[in-house]
Design an enzyme around this catalytic site. Structure first.
Site: not given
Ligand code: ATP
Length: 280
Positions: A8, A91-92, A98-100, A95, A133
């Site tokens: 996002k 990309p980690v 990615g993890g969410s 912002g 998120d």
């Protein structure tokens, strides 16, 4: 089962208050882009096994996708196991949530795989325990997100715009970005209504004028290179240029894809990760 976990960008990020427990009250307009991780979820006899193509991403209980599987198993009393394989493209610590997005993909995938029949609201409730998120990532698309992330209102789609993501070689911790932010010093909040109207009208000048990220100043002050990335995007035809989330990714929205392609060539330096995608 393959579930796509979409990144996002924030068209806005406003901090409108702080709860007594320390959580920030937010107002954010969020937009999915086509860039995604692939999350493959399979049922197994027992336990949770996570694999990932990027060696620097933890594959144990520190991984938010692992936490999502564990939380759902505990909440729903699932006695079988899961294997989760993540092909990471987002990309980690960028912002881009990615993890969410991975966590949301695990919740949605397991809901189908184990026939849990959970509603979107229920999934969002579980998701909120994992991160602010995650409820948005369960809904996806174009949304206004409020509260601590749990109030998610879908908006008219803002799809089909070319987006150039520029992520410098360093990451920014979400906690640090919010930590350096002082609520008392805000002199101007985001005019979210006007931003949403400009998006609805497809008025990119208006979107540029009203889009704002209150964490941007704090992060840009610490990493001046981000200012030059913004300038380069602006000079190369970006109609809307902003930092996403807690950074450091800066994005440009282009009305013309060939301008975005040219800008990508210019920005492709200093180990920047440059990704051309589009809003969906
Ligand atoms: P947000 O926009 O929600 O703040 P982000 O893009 O800034 O997210 P992430 O990519 O989610 O940040 O990564 C933040 C940290 O979480 C990293 O340090 C990473 O090691 C850890 N992490 C745990 N699980 C994952 C995952 N599935 N994918 C990426 N990073 C993960």
């Amino acid at each position: 089962m393959l579930v796509k976990a979409f990144a996002k960008i924030n068209l806005s990020l406003d901090i409108v208050g702080k709860r007594e427990d320390g959580y920030h009250l937010l107002e954010m307009v969020m937009q999915n882009v086509d860039l995604h991780d692939d999350v493959i979820i399979e049922e197994t006899e027992e336990g949770i096994v996570l694999t990932c193509n990027k060696g620097y991403v933890p594959v144990d209980e520190r991984n938010i996708a692992y936490k999502a599987a564990k939380l759902l198993m505990d909440t729903k009393g699932i006695e079988r196991g899961v294997s989760i394989d993540i092909t990471k493209r987002i990309p980690v610590a960028a912002g881009l949530a990615g993890g969410s997005a991975d966590a949301a993909a695990v919740l949605k995938g397991m809901n189908v795989l184990f026939n849990l029949q959970m509603s979107t609201e229920e999934l969002m409730e579980v998701g909120l325990k994992l991160g602010a998120d995650v409820p948005y990532c369960i809904v996806g698309g174009t949304c206004l997100c409020e509260g601590i992330g749990e109030i998610v209102t879908p908006l008219k789609p803002f799809s089909g715009y070319s987006v150039l993501l520029v992520k410098p070689s360093f990451g920014v911790s979400t906690k640090d970005a919010y930590g350096s932010f002082e609520l008392d010093r805000i002199n101007k909040h985001v005019d979210t209504k006007k931003l949403m109207k400009a998006m609805e009208d497809g008025d990119l000048n208006g979107v540029n004028y009203y889009s704002r990220n209150l964490l941007e100043n704090v992060v840009l002050r610490r990493y001046p290179i981000l200012k030059s990335i913004k300038q380069m995007l602006n000079r190369n035809g970006s109609a809307v240029t902003l930092m996403s989330g807690s950074g450091p990714t800066i994005y440009g929205i282009f009305s013309d894809v060939s301008d975005a392609e040219n800008a990508a060539k210019v920005l492709n330096r200093n180990n920047n990760e440059v990704i051309l995608t589009r809003t969906i």
